[in-house]
Design a protein around this motif. Structure first.
Motif, PDB file in Angstrom:
ATOM      1  N   ILE A 172       0.976  -1.006   0.085  1.00 58.87           N
ATOM      2  CA  ILE A 172      -0.055  -0.148  -0.045  1.00 58.87           C
ATOM      3  C   ILE A 172       0.777   1.342   0.066  1.00 58.87           C
ATOM      4  O   ILE A 172       0.514   2.286  -0.596  1.00 58.87           O
ATOM      5  CB  ILE A 172      -0.910  -0.091   1.341  1.00 58.87           C
ATOM      6  CG1 ILE A 172      -1.952   1.109   1.231  1.00 58.87           C
ATOM      7  CG2 ILE A 172      -0.302   0.113   2.525  1.00 58.87           C
ATOM      8  CD1 ILE A 172      -2.862   1.153   0.085  1.00 58.87           C
ATOM      9  N   SER A 173       2.088   1.186   0.630  1.00 56.27           N
ATOM     10  CA  SER A 173       2.850   2.554   0.738  1.00 56.27           C
ATOM     11  C   SER A 173       3.390   2.737  -0.813  1.00 56.27           C
ATOM     12  O   SER A 173       3.741   4.043  -0.915  1.00 56.27           O
ATOM     13  CB  SER A 173       4.092   2.143   1.820  1.00 56.27           C
ATOM     14  OG  SER A 173       4.849   0.975   1.199  1.00 56.27           O
ATOM     15  N   ALA A 174       3.643   1.899  -1.633  1.00 54.29           N
ATOM     16  CA  ALA A 174       4.091   2.148  -2.833  1.00 54.29           C
ATOM     17  C   ALA A 174       2.914   2.829  -3.910  1.00 54.29           C
ATOM     18  O   ALA A 174       3.412   3.271  -5.184  1.00 54.29           O
ATOM     19  CB  ALA A 174       4.486   0.722  -3.547  1.00 54.29           C
ATOM     20  N   VAL A 175       1.724   2.793  -3.558  1.00 49.41           N
ATOM     21  CA  VAL A 175       0.842   3.633  -4.343  1.00 49.41           C
ATOM     22  C   VAL A 175       1.014   5.168  -4.329  1.00 49.41           C
ATOM     23  O   VAL A 175       0.521   5.678  -5.365  1.00 49.41           O
ATOM     24  CB  VAL A 175      -0.840   3.144  -3.563  1.00 49.41           C
ATOM     25  CG1 VAL A 175      -1.797   3.850  -4.247  1.00 49.41           C
ATOM     26  CG2 VAL A 175      -0.940   1.541  -3.926  1.00 49.41           C
ATOM     27  N   GLY A 176       1.606   5.440  -3.257  1.00 45.40           N
ATOM     28  CA  GLY A 176       1.483   6.910  -2.942  1.00 45.40           C
ATOM     29  C   GLY A 176       0.484   7.604  -2.591  1.00 45.40           C
ATOM     30  O   GLY A 176      -0.522   6.970  -2.255  1.00 45.40           O
ATOM     31  N   ARG A 177       0.140   8.867  -2.493  1.00 43.39           N
ATOM     32  CA  ARG A 177      -0.859   9.587  -1.938  1.00 43.39           C
ATOM     33  C   ARG A 177      -1.344  10.624  -3.109  1.00 43.39           C
ATOM     34  O   ARG A 177      -0.670  11.306  -3.653  1.00 43.39           O
ATOM     35  CB  ARG A 177      -0.538  10.474  -0.777  1.00 43.39           C
ATOM     36  CG  ARG A 177       0.639  11.280  -0.700  1.00 43.39           C
ATOM     37  CD  ARG A 177       1.308  12.046   0.298  1.00 43.39           C
ATOM     38  NE  ARG A 177       2.347  12.774   0.068  1.00 43.39           N
ATOM     39  CZ  ARG A 177       2.211  14.057   0.014  1.00 43.39           C
ATOM     40  NH1 ARG A 177       0.996  14.587  -0.474  1.00 43.39           N
ATOM     41  NH2 ARG A 177       3.442  14.681  -0.307  1.00 43.39           N
TER      42      ARG A 177
END
Length: 458
Positions: free
Chosen positions: A433-438
């Protein structure tokens, strides 16, 4: 301080008021910007003057704190420049762009404290956009500010302590609450108990709400998977279908409140260019700050749930710390209470970590949403639309997905759909999930009528 521009605080909840009090006590006159009609944020939200209700009815166990808060606000207001019902729709270094009752204007600032608070985090389900379905925060606002119920028979679904609090408040107010449906299994992991015991009063309060609801006929179930909000002939919500264990059930209702914890409101910090880092426990990108609330930007400070969701007591302490850091950086005398506030904030970390783990965002439910489930209400995008966009584009960055399918381009700017959309993208792309970005912040971060923006451009 030699600047001709004032110190500005965004948010008048516990963090913003604590910061304003600290600055006023040091001889400054800060500008306090508040979206609400009255100071208090969500926890101490005040009803309309004509809706007189006893503090014990409005605030329950927090009635004493609410009374003290109101007294402090009454004493503080003459010493600050308070701007109620004023929304920040854009921000840039040295200036905020605001709207108040259709009037747009800019507010310069020399130093800025961002105490924007948190908001509901939602995992969609089939049919969740029907009339009669509210977020937990929205249901609580209806009760606190307007003395109204969202229905006579209200089901509560989601996860987190707020779920039980609002259900309890509704039942006490006279609503029929047939069930509270919890997606987590908060007490299955015994390793969390020492952390949860780090704040015995809060833990006891939560257990009291659960016991009271059960004693008054409310079913309290954990490990629930919401399936679909059912609609009546008039289009309004008429029931909730859910799975508990290996059994599918349907509960009739005319009101449904949903929420899966809270997320920090970070749009203003984002617009200003603050640095962010991923918080795995809260599954959200949060602005970076030192222990006293100094952001990565010069003269910008962060406090309260807008920095990290940690509850109102920690929010107030962080507001005092941010204001003290500002005073210190400006070469003024900082209060002596900072060490005590630092110890309190640090001491609360273990309890908050255990709470985040006991009531996690149900990511597996978000990732498994049926194809036809609407995720982005503003643009009418379904879970299937998002998965197909990932597959066809070969992209997994949420901003690239946004460019391909308009995810998060509507009125809410991804504030509602962002968390669930990120889970769907991560699952479809098979990445963390952290690799999806914001989602990058874009003005206006809050809905503003075009005529007001046109006036601002003149």
């Amino acid at each position: 301080m030699t600047s001709r521009h004032p110190v500005v605080i965004i948010g008048a909840g516990p963090a913003g008021i604590a910061a304003a009090r600290t600055l006023a006590d040091a001889g400054l006159r800060p500008v306090l910007i508040d979206e609400g009609r009255f100071p208090g944020g969500q926890i101490f939200r005040k009803p309309q003057p004509e809706l007189t209700r006893a503090p014990s009815t409005l605030y329950g166990f927090d009635a004493g704190r609410a009374k003290s808060f109101r007294a402090d606000v009454a004493d503080l207001l003459p010493a600050i420049d308070y701007r109620s019902e004023t929304t920040v729709w854009s921000a840039e270094p040295g200036s905020l762009h605001l709207v108040n009752h259709g009037r747009t204007f800019s507010q310069p600032w020399s130093r800025l404290i961002i105490a924007t608070g948190g908001m509901d985090r939602i995992v969609p389900m089939k049919g969740w956009t029907a009339p009669g379905i509210y977020s937990l925060g929205g249901a609580q606002i209806a009760l606190k500010a307007e003395a109204s119920l969202i229905g006579r028979r209200v089901v509560f679904s989601g996860t987190g302590p707020l779920l039980y609090l609002v259900a309890y408040q509704y039942a006490k107010a006279g609503a029929c609450v047939p069930a509270v449906l919890e997606t987590a299994r908060p007490f299955d992991d015994l390793r969390l108990l020492p952390g949860l015991a780090g704040d015995v009063p809060l833990l006891a309060r939560g257990l009291y709400y659960i016991a009271w609801l059960r004693a008054h006929g409310t079913r309290v179930l954990s490990g629930v998977v919401p399936l679909e909000a059912r609609h009546g002939k008039d289009g309004r919500v008429s029931g909730l279908a859910f799975r508990h264990g290996d059994r599918d059930q349907i509960l009739a209702c005319d009101g449904l409140a949903i929420g899966h914890g809270l997320k920090a409101e970070t749009q203003v910090a984002d617009l200003l260019g603050a640095e962010f880092s991923f918080n795995a426990a809260q599954r959200q990108w949060l602005p970076r700050a030192d222990r006293d609330g100094r952001s990565s930007l010069s003269n910008v400070y962060l406090a309260g749930d807008g920095l990290s969701v940690r509850g109102s007591l920690v929010a107030a302490a962080s507001g005092r710390l941010a204001a003290a850091a500002l005073l210190q950086d400006a070469g003024l005398n900082a209060p002596r209470s900072s060490d005590r506030d630092r110890r309190f904030v640090a001491g609360s970390a273990r309890f908050r970590d255990a709470l985040d783990r006991a009531f996690p965002l149900p990511s597996e439910i978000a990732q498994a949403l049926p194809e036809e489930t609407v995720v982005c209400r503003c643009e009418g995008l379904t879970a299937g639309d998002i998965r197909r966009t990932v597959a066809r584009s070969g992209e997994a960055d949420i901003n690239r997905i946004k460019a391909f399918c308009r995810l998060g381009m509507g009125r809410c700017q991804g504030r509602i759909c962002g968390p669930a959309a990120a889970e769907l993208i991560a699952s479809a792309a098979r990445i963390d999930i952290s690799a999806v970005g914001r989602l990058r912040g874009q003005a206006p971060v809050k809905p503003v009528p075009l005529k007001d923006l046109a006036e601002a451009a003149r």
